[in-house]
Design an enzyme around this catalytic site. Structure first.
Site, PDB file in Angstrom:
ATOM      1  N   GLU A 326       0.858  -1.067   0.006  1.00  0.00           N
ATOM      2  CA  GLU A 326      -0.073   0.071  -0.013  1.00  0.00           C
ATOM      3  C   GLU A 326       0.791   1.186   0.060  1.00  0.00           C
ATOM      4  O   GLU A 326       0.927   1.862   1.141  1.00  0.00           O
ATOM      5  CB  GLU A 326      -1.007   0.124   1.354  1.00  0.00           C
ATOM      6  CG  GLU A 326      -0.189  -0.460   2.542  1.00  0.00           C
ATOM      7  CD  GLU A 326      -1.387  -0.825   3.657  1.00  0.00           C
ATOM      8  OE1 GLU A 326      -2.373  -0.982   3.516  1.00  0.00           O
ATOM      9  OE2 GLU A 326      -0.860  -0.477   4.786  1.00  0.00           O
ATOM     10  N   PRO A 327       1.590   1.453  -1.030  1.00  0.00           N
ATOM     11  CA  PRO A 327       2.312   2.662  -1.278  1.00  0.00           C
ATOM     12  C   PRO A 327       1.593   3.996  -1.392  1.00  0.00           C
ATOM     13  O   PRO A 327       0.396   3.893  -1.704  1.00  0.00           O
ATOM     14  CB  PRO A 327       3.110   2.631  -2.506  1.00  0.00           C
ATOM     15  CG  PRO A 327       2.264   1.692  -3.352  1.00  0.00           C
ATOM     16  CD  PRO A 327       1.429   0.664  -2.358  1.00  0.00           C
ATOM     17  N   GLY A 328       2.020   5.102  -0.866  1.00  0.00           N
ATOM     18  CA  GLY A 328       1.418   6.406  -1.148  1.00  0.00           C
ATOM     19  C   GLY A 328       2.530   7.280  -1.680  1.00  0.00           C
ATOM     20  O   GLY A 328       2.104   7.757  -2.753  1.00  0.00           O
ATOM     21  N   ARG A 329       3.349   7.754  -0.997  1.00  0.00           N
ATOM     22  CA  ARG A 329       4.253   8.805  -1.235  1.00  0.00           C
ATOM     23  C   ARG A 329       4.930   8.340  -2.795  1.00  0.00           C
ATOM     24  O   ARG A 329       5.056   9.161  -3.718  1.00  0.00           O
ATOM     25  CB  ARG A 329       5.482   8.679  -0.357  1.00  0.00           C
ATOM     26  CG  ARG A 329       6.379   9.869  -0.432  1.00  0.00           C
ATOM     27  CD  ARG A 329       7.722   9.563   0.496  1.00  0.00           C
ATOM     28  NE  ARG A 329       7.284   9.278   1.811  1.00  0.00           N
ATOM     29  CZ  ARG A 329       6.806  10.305   2.586  1.00  0.00           C
ATOM     30  NH1 ARG A 329       7.254  11.719   2.526  1.00  0.00           N
ATOM     31  NH2 ARG A 329       6.726  10.176   3.965  1.00  0.00           N
ATOM     32  N   ARG A 366       5.281  19.620   5.876  1.00  0.00           N
ATOM     33  CA  ARG A 366       6.208  18.866   6.306  1.00  0.00           C
ATOM     34  C   ARG A 366       7.520  19.589   6.400  1.00  0.00           C
ATOM     35  O   ARG A 366       8.274  18.868   7.540  1.00  0.00           O
ATOM     36  CB  ARG A 366       6.516  17.980   4.882  1.00  0.00           C
ATOM     37  CG  ARG A 366       5.275  17.007   4.504  1.00  0.00           C
ATOM     38  CD  ARG A 366       5.583  16.096   3.412  1.00  0.00           C
ATOM     39  NE  ARG A 366       6.538  15.287   3.803  1.00  0.00           N
ATOM     40  CZ  ARG A 366       7.739  15.114   3.326  1.00  0.00           C
ATOM     41  NH1 ARG A 366       8.148  16.011   2.495  1.00  0.00           N
ATOM     42  NH2 ARG A 366       8.638  14.041   3.760  1.00  0.00           N
ATOM     43  N   TYR A 370       8.537  17.838   9.941  1.00  0.00           N
ATOM     44  CA  TYR A 370       9.700  16.857   9.620  1.00  0.00           C
ATOM     45  C   TYR A 370      10.805  17.268   9.347  1.00  0.00           C
ATOM     46  O   TYR A 370      12.024  16.673   8.980  1.00  0.00           O
ATOM     47  CB  TYR A 370       9.369  15.769   8.802  1.00  0.00           C
ATOM     48  CG  TYR A 370       8.046  14.804   8.891  1.00  0.00           C
ATOM     49  CD1 TYR A 370       7.626  14.223  10.045  1.00  0.00           C
ATOM     50  CD2 TYR A 370       7.076  15.215   7.901  1.00  0.00           C
ATOM     51  CE1 TYR A 370       6.304  13.551  10.088  1.00  0.00           C
ATOM     52  CE2 TYR A 370       5.809  14.696   7.771  1.00  0.00           C
ATOM     53  CZ  TYR A 370       5.519  13.778   9.121  1.00  0.00           C
ATOM     54  OH  TYR A 370       4.072  13.320   9.050  1.00  0.00           O
ATOM     55  N   CYS A 397       2.327  33.494  10.149  1.00  0.00           N
ATOM     56  CA  CYS A 397       2.958  34.512  11.265  1.00  0.00           C
ATOM     57  C   CYS A 397       3.583  33.320  12.233  1.00  0.00           C
ATOM     58  O   CYS A 397       3.153  33.117  13.303  1.00  0.00           O
ATOM     59  CB  CYS A 397       1.681  35.118  12.013  1.00  0.00           C
ATOM     60  SG  CYS A 397       2.276  36.757  12.606  1.00  0.00           S
ATOM     61  N   GLU A 398       4.686  32.888  11.758  1.00  0.00           N
ATOM     62  CA  GLU A 398       5.512  31.977  12.391  1.00  0.00           C
ATOM     63  C   GLU A 398       6.863  31.973  11.964  1.00  0.00           C
ATOM     64  O   GLU A 398       7.065  31.776  10.781  1.00  0.00           O
ATOM     65  CB  GLU A 398       4.794  30.432  12.189  1.00  0.00           C
ATOM     66  CG  GLU A 398       5.024  29.400  12.965  1.00  0.00           C
ATOM     67  CD  GLU A 398       4.256  29.348  14.207  1.00  0.00           C
ATOM     68  OE1 GLU A 398       3.086  29.923  14.483  1.00  0.00           O
ATOM     69  OE2 GLU A 398       4.822  28.663  15.003  1.00  0.00           O
ATOM     70  N   TYR A 426       1.408  14.076   1.275  1.00  0.00           N
ATOM     71  CA  TYR A 426       1.245  14.596   2.475  1.00  0.00           C
ATOM     72  C   TYR A 426       1.553  16.019   2.342  1.00  0.00           C
ATOM     73  O   TYR A 426       1.985  16.717   3.447  1.00  0.00           O
ATOM     74  CB  TYR A 426       2.157  13.659   3.610  1.00  0.00           C
ATOM     75  CG  TYR A 426       2.285  12.398   3.379  1.00  0.00           C
ATOM     76  CD1 TYR A 426       1.397  11.747   4.036  1.00  0.00           C
ATOM     77  CD2 TYR A 426       3.192  11.695   2.773  1.00  0.00           C
ATOM     78  CE1 TYR A 426       1.133  10.291   4.036  1.00  0.00           C
ATOM     79  CE2 TYR A 426       3.007  10.126   2.662  1.00  0.00           C
ATOM     80  CZ  TYR A 426       2.099   9.670   3.410  1.00  0.00           C
ATOM     81  OH  TYR A 426       1.883   8.374   3.311  1.00  0.00           O
TER      82      TYR A 426
HETATM   83  N1  PLP Z   1       0.067   2.163   5.055  1.00  0.00           N
HETATM   84  C1  PLP Z   1       0.066   2.543   6.427  1.00  0.00           C
HETATM   85  C2  PLP Z   1      -0.631   1.838   7.216  1.00  0.00           C
HETATM   86  C3  PLP Z   1       0.815   3.955   6.727  1.00  0.00           C
HETATM   87  O1  PLP Z   1       0.574   4.534   8.015  1.00  0.00           O
HETATM   88  C4  PLP Z   1       1.242   4.595   5.618  1.00  0.00           C
HETATM   89  C5  PLP Z   1       2.090   5.958   5.901  1.00  0.00           C
HETATM   90  O2  PLP Z   1       2.877   5.925   6.659  1.00  0.00           O
HETATM   91  C6  PLP Z   1       1.152   4.156   4.350  1.00  0.00           C
HETATM   92  C7  PLP Z   1       0.711   2.693   4.103  1.00  0.00           C
HETATM   93  C8  PLP Z   1       1.858   4.603   3.201  1.00  0.00           C
HETATM   94  O3  PLP Z   1       3.376   4.994   3.312  1.00  0.00           O
HETATM   95  P1  PLP Z   1       4.135   5.709   2.172  1.00  0.00           P
HETATM   96  O4  PLP Z   1       3.427   6.828   1.776  1.00  0.00           O
HETATM   97  O5  PLP Z   1       5.524   5.760   2.537  1.00  0.00           O
HETATM   98  O6  PLP Z   1       4.375   4.684   0.761  1.00  0.00           O
END
Ligand code: PLP
Length: 474
Positions: A326-329, A366, A370, A397-398, A426
């Protein structure tokens, strides 16, 4: 002004634009988007402007306003395809790639990922609702989270998605809810169990999740009791195990170790009679935010994952599970840039020059959260030589509202369009209205056309949820 010259200034003194320099986008399908700084279709047009998806970024800002998120459809689709093709090439069993919609949840993005054959991972009722409204089939929606509410669990059960159970409290609530809903639905509820595998990876503490001191998942010493408990439930079907060890990871070894550990837990779950056939190894593949980031390609990462699962199953003599990730980034991070308009500047002699843009920590939290690094280019003068190192400041304002501490840029002027790269993941999903800034619009670009994905918030939007009791009026 800073005297050091950070990586990113090429010897030629040009703005650092690696893919745009490649000119022709013909090989876009082969390039792994997570290894690029700019979207795959980026180029420079005859006006010396940055172009994405065949659209002039400067014109997009004129048309849709500033700041503006610009999502390259081809980069996102190509990343989806590369994940799927890699599984087809390296995994003989069933598989399902999910898009972790926490990276950027909105109707258009979910719809694109789903149309490329991806399922969706959601972590809240809101993300689940968004995925369903985008037309995603519940069979490919997986619901995570360490503190799902009764309402969220009920929505998940009724929609028919798979619930990734995180802890005892959730498991017991789920048993109660399912029992109550049984009168209206005879369907079995599909669950997976999230385990904390005790695997460490080198990334920011806030995005590390697989080590033992994590708020997510069942600890190894609880697991057998959990397996035994679930074995006695008649309304829950435990179809598999899940783990996610962290984000922005460049090494392959932690996921290979994870595969080995999780296959052992699959075998243990089977010994308790659980019908576990699915294994979800989470997301986490990193992307290139700066020239020094060197992540493996999507293909390399998937290959390593598949090989590790195959080897572990062989040595345990287990059939191959349906493999999920389950990639996101790495799907959406480099597919998007944010275009800002430069306004004021301030030089503190001998120290630095601040160049301010019309957004900041509200559209990209971010860096302040981070300490994340970003790179930028001046999109309306792409071949102008890099001549200074400035600090790109937001308008909040930071004092900590700094997007890029050391940006190598040509001389800038008010009105220039500054494009910050790698803002697909993100950014919008973590955006806020801090200082009551309306959230920017987002467009998706392809084949010289831009379509609105998110309309720009207005001042009316900002007060839409405000209540002003009569008693407070003077
Ligand atoms: N799955 C879970 C449970 C997550 O918490 C995250 C992000 O931290 C992801 C998948 C996606 O991670 P990424 O965006 O690093 O691929």
């Amino acid at each position: 002004m800073l005297s050091t010259q950070p990586a990113g200034i090429e010897n030629s003194g040009r703005q650092y634009i690696p893919n745009a320099n490649k000119g022709n986008n013909g090989d876009a399908a082969k390039r792994s988007p997570n290894q690029e700084l700019l979207p795959l279709t980026a180029g420079i047009n005859s006006h010396d402007h940055l172009e994405i998806g065949g659209c002039d970024v400067t014109k997009l800002v004129q048309q849709f306003g500033s700041p503006l998120y610009i999502l390259d459809e081809e980069s996102l689709r190509s990343a989806c395809r590369q994940y799927r093709e890699a599984f087809q090439n390296y995994y003989p069993g069933e598989f399902q790639v999910l898009y972790a919609s926490k990276a950027w949840s909105c109707l258009g993005v979910c719809a694109i990922a789903h149309s490329e054959g991806l399922g969706i991972d959601v972590v809240s009722g809101g993300e689940l609702y968004t995925a369903l409204q985008a037309g995603v089939k519940p069979e490919v929606i997986y619901f995570h989270g360490n503190n799902k509410s009764v309402e969220e669990l009920s929505l998940a059960i009724e929609s028919g998605c798979t619930i990734v159970v995180d802890n005892w409290y959730e498991l017991k609530s789920l048993v109660n809810i399912v029992e109550k809903l049984r009168a209206t639905s005879l369907q079995q509820t599909r669950i997976m169990l999230r385990l904390t595998p005790g695997i460490d990876c080198h990334t920011h503490d806030y995005i590390r999740t697989g080590h033992l001191d994590s708020k997510f998942g069942f600890d190894p010493d609880q697991i057998e009791a959990v397996f035994a408990f679930i074995g006695q439930q008649t309304n829950l079907t435990c179809v598999g195990l899940h783990a996610h060890i962290g984000s922005q990871i460049f090494e392959r070894q932690p996921h290979q170790d994870l595969a080995e550990v999780m296959v052992q837990w699959m075998e243990k779950a089977k010994s308790y009679g659980l019908p576990v056939t699915e294994l979800n190894l989470g997301g986490g593949l990193g992307i290139r935010y700066t020239e020094s980031d060197d992540p493996p390609s999507i293909d390399e990462w998937v290959q390593a994952l598949c090989q590790a699962v195959k080897a572990a199953c062989e040595s345990q003599n287990l059939p191959l599970p349906k493999l999920l990730c389950e990639p996101g980034r790495s799907l959406i991070g480099t597919a998007c840039v944010t275009a800002y308009t430069i306004g004021s500047s301030k030089t503190v002699p001998e120290i630095r020059t601040y160049v301010a843009i019309d957004g900041g920590m509200s559209d990209n939290p971010r860096p302040i959260t981070y300490q994340s690094l970003y790179r930028a280019v001046v999109a309306n003068r792409m071949s102008a030589p890099v001549s200074e190192t400035v600090t790109v400041a937001g308008k909040h304002c930071e004092s900590g509202d700094i997007l890029i501490k050391e940006a190598s840029l040509p001389q800038t002027e008010p009105g220039d369009i500054l494009v910050v790269m790698g803002t697909g993941a993100y950014n919008y999903s973590m955006a806020s209205n801090y200082n009551r800034l309306p959230r920017p619009a987002a467009v998706v670009v392809a084949n010289q056309e831009a379509k609105l994905l998110l309309r720009r918030e207005t001042y009316q939007d900002l007060i839409r949820q405000d209540c002003l009791p009569n008693s407070l009026l003077s």
